[in-house]
Design a protein around this motif. Structure first.
Motif, short mmCIF file in Angstrom:
data_model
loop_
_atom_site.label_atom_id
_atom_site.label_comp_id
_atom_site.label_asym_id
_atom_site.label_seq_id
_atom_site.Cartn_x
_atom_site.Cartn_y
_atom_site.Cartn_z
N THR A 145 0.85 -1.19 0.00
CA THR A 145 0.00 0.00 0.00
C THR A 145 0.89 1.24 0.00
OG1 THR A 145 -1.71 -1.19 1.23
CG2 THR A 145 -1.81 1.22 1.22
N TYR A 146 0.58 2.18 -0.86
CA TYR A 146 1.40 3.38 -0.98
C TYR A 146 0.49 4.59 -1.20
CZ TYR A 146 0.55 3.25 -5.99
OH TYR A 146 -0.05 3.25 -7.22
N GLU A 147 1.01 5.78 -0.90
CA GLU A 147 0.29 7.04 -1.12
C GLU A 147 0.53 7.53 -2.53
OE1 GLU A 147 1.31 9.88 1.83
OE2 GLU A 147 0.49 8.71 3.51
N THR A 148 -0.54 7.95 -3.17
CA THR A 148 -0.44 8.40 -4.56
C THR A 148 0.06 9.84 -4.68
OG1 THR A 148 -2.73 9.16 -4.59
CG2 THR A 148 -2.33 6.86 -5.16
N GLY A 149 0.05 10.58 -3.59
CA GLY A 149 0.43 11.99 -3.66
C GLY A 149 -0.76 12.92 -3.82
N TYR A 150 -1.94 12.33 -3.96
CA TYR A 150 -3.15 13.14 -4.05
C TYR A 150 -3.94 13.03 -2.74
CZ TYR A 150 -2.23 13.38 -9.05
OH TYR A 150 -1.64 13.61 -10.26
N TYR A 151 -4.92 13.95 -2.59
CA TYR A 151 -5.71 13.99 -1.35
C TYR A 151 -7.19 13.90 -1.67
CZ TYR A 151 -1.43 15.39 1.01
OH TYR A 151 -0.15 15.43 1.51
N ARG A 201 -6.71 25.87 3.37
CA ARG A 201 -5.94 24.79 4.01
C ARG A 201 -6.05 23.46 3.26
NH1 ARG A 201 -8.59 24.47 8.32
NH2 ARG A 201 -9.62 22.47 7.94
N GLU A 202 -7.21 23.12 2.72
CA GLU A 202 -7.42 21.80 2.14
C GLU A 202 -7.53 21.80 0.62
OE1 GLU A 202 -7.01 19.40 4.00
OE2 GLU A 202 -7.28 20.29 5.98
N CYS A 203 -8.21 22.78 0.06
CA CYS A 203 -8.47 22.74 -1.39
C CYS A 203 -7.29 23.19 -2.24
CB CYS A 203 -9.69 23.57 -1.71
SG CYS A 203 -11.23 22.82 -1.12
N THR A 204 -6.23 23.63 -1.63
CA THR A 204 -5.04 24.00 -2.40
C THR A 204 -4.07 22.82 -2.56
OG1 THR A 204 -4.02 24.80 -0.36
CG2 THR A 204 -5.17 26.42 -1.71
N LYS A 205 -4.39 21.71 -1.97
CA LYS A 205 -3.56 20.51 -2.10
C LYS A 205 -3.87 19.79 -3.42
CE LYS A 205 -3.34 19.72 2.90
NZ LYS A 205 -3.68 18.76 4.00
N PRO A 206 -2.97 18.87 -3.86
CA PRO A 206 -3.29 18.05 -5.05
C PRO A 206 -4.52 17.19 -4.75
CG PRO A 206 -0.95 17.92 -4.55
CD PRO A 206 -1.61 18.59 -3.37
N ILE A 207 -5.56 17.48 -5.44
CA ILE A 207 -6.83 16.82 -5.14
C ILE A 207 -7.03 15.65 -6.09
CG2 ILE A 207 -9.32 17.14 -5.02
CD1 ILE A 207 -8.81 20.07 -4.45
N ALA A 208 -7.42 14.54 -5.52
CA ALA A 208 -7.82 13.40 -6.35
C ALA A 208 -9.11 13.76 -7.04
CB ALA A 208 -7.99 12.15 -5.48
N GLU A 216 -4.57 10.01 -0.49
CA GLU A 216 -5.10 8.89 -1.28
C GLU A 216 -4.06 7.76 -1.31
OE1 GLU A 216 -7.18 8.44 -5.60
OE2 GLU A 216 -5.14 9.23 -5.52
N THR A 217 -4.51 6.52 -1.14
CA THR A 217 -3.62 5.34 -1.15
C THR A 217 -4.06 4.38 -2.25
OG1 THR A 217 -4.96 4.17 0.48
CG2 THR A 217 -3.13 5.53 1.31
N ASP A 218 -3.12 3.59 -2.65
CA ASP A 218 -3.40 2.55 -3.65
C ASP A 218 -2.51 1.34 -3.33
OD1 ASP A 218 -4.46 1.23 -5.74
OD2 ASP A 218 -3.78 2.63 -7.29
N ARG A 219 -2.74 0.26 -4.04
CA ARG A 219 -1.94 -0.96 -3.83
C ARG A 219 -1.18 -1.29 -5.11
NH1 ARG A 219 -5.37 -5.69 -2.57
NH2 ARG A 219 -3.46 -6.60 -1.74
N ARG A 220 0.01 -1.82 -4.94
CA ARG A 220 0.80 -2.26 -6.09
C ARG A 220 1.53 -3.54 -5.73
NH1 ARG A 220 5.01 2.81 -5.89
NH2 ARG A 220 5.84 2.46 -3.78
N LEU A 221 1.77 -4.33 -6.74
CA LEU A 221 2.45 -5.61 -6.57
C LEU A 221 3.95 -5.39 -6.65
CD1 LEU A 221 1.92 -8.65 -6.20
CD2 LEU A 221 1.98 -8.86 -8.69
#
Length: 295
Positions: A155-161, A190-197, A265-270
């Motif tokens: 499980t890893y973070e995609t860099g988006y929120y 505070r929140e909407c200026t981040k990279p948004i998914a 945001e998180t995702d899974r990779r093999l």
């Protein structure tokens, strides 16, 4: 004087030099002393040497006149007679032997050639058979992907929120209208200026080539701009409050707008999965799927 039997000259011992017949003074062939011949007539004396040999006529020494023993050897003087005739017979046999030797030599020469030709034919047939087997094996080979290491999911973070909003309003009743706008603006900044998914991600998997677990590759499908839409509507609400702002205005009632929150945001990779292309020949040679099942 000539021998009555074969016509050859009579030697000193009154013995024929050819057939060995003993002659008397009258020139007649003596047959009384030959015990092997009974009541021989004068006509028998005229028979040839071959006929006398066939009738059992004994021979006598050419020198001393003694009857010859076994093998044509004189028991008295020890001379081997009729050697010349034997030599003649041997000489007549020599051409035949030479012919036989030549034939045998020819056969010996031709037999290695036959062996070489047969061996070459067998070798060519074997090479053709091997070539056909190899061609069939390559043409019908089964190609598949063999798993060397199945790996593991990470499980890893995609860099988006992912932006969400709760039900607790940042303003309160009786608050100055401008201060309430500033509270909403702080939430947005505070929140909407981040990279948004830009949407929720649903994993879509494809089966592996061998029909194994469907986690070879994961695709991301966007379902809609939900998170960005929330921030957009939040910004529109702030713009509307700014348009209504007047000196002395205050908050009379609270709306449905709450605090904003962001979650990575998180995702899974093999990770660590290793495979290679495997080939199976004839269903049992090389690397076949059955070998992986046994493992």
């Amino acid at each position: 004087m000539k021998c009555k039997s074969c016509g050859e000259e009579i030697g000193d011992a009154k013995t024929c030099g050819k057939c060995g017949a003993l002659q008397d003074e009258s020139g007649e062939t003596v047959t009384e002393d030959v015990p092997a011949v009974d009541s021989a007539s004068e006509e028998e004396g005229g028979q040839s040497d071959a006929e006398q040999n066939a009738d059992g006529v004994r021979r006598f020494c050419r020198k001393c006149g003694s009857e010859l023993g076994e093998g044509g050897i004189c028991p008295k003087c020890g001379v081997l007679l009729y050697e010349e005739e034997d030599n003649k017979e041997a000489a007549s046999e020599e051409p035949e032997r030479e012919e036989d030797d030549e034939k045998s030599k020819r056969n010996k020469k031709s037999s290695p050639r036959r062996v070489i030709a047969i061996n070459l034919g067998i070798a060519a047939a074997l090479l053709c058979a091997i070539g056909l087997v190899v061609w069939y094996g390559v043409d019908t080979a089964y190609h598949w992907e063999k798993v060397d290491d199945p790996g593991y999911w990470e499980t890893y973070e995609t860099g988006y929120y992912i932006i969400t909003m709760d039900e607790v309003n940042p303003c309160y009743v009786g608050q100055d209208w401008t201060d309430c706008i500033a509270a909403y603006q702080a939430e947005y900044n505070r929140e909407c200026t981040k990279p948004i998914a830009t949407g929720s991600r649903n994993r879509t998997s494809w089966e592996t080539a061998d029909g194994d677990a469907p986690y070879y590759r994961a695709g991301l499908v966007w379902t809609g701009p939900r998170n960005q839409e929330l921030c957009n509507r939040y910004a529109e609400m702030i713009s509307e409050m700014q348009a209504e702002d007047r000196p002395g205005y205050y908050v009379a009632s609270l709306g449905s707008w709450g605090h904003l929150h962001s979650t990575p945001e998180t995702d899974r990779r093999l990770v660590g999965r290793e495979t290679h292309d495997a080939i199976c020949y004839f269903g049992f040679l090389g690397e076949c799927p059955e070998d992986e099942e046994d493992e």
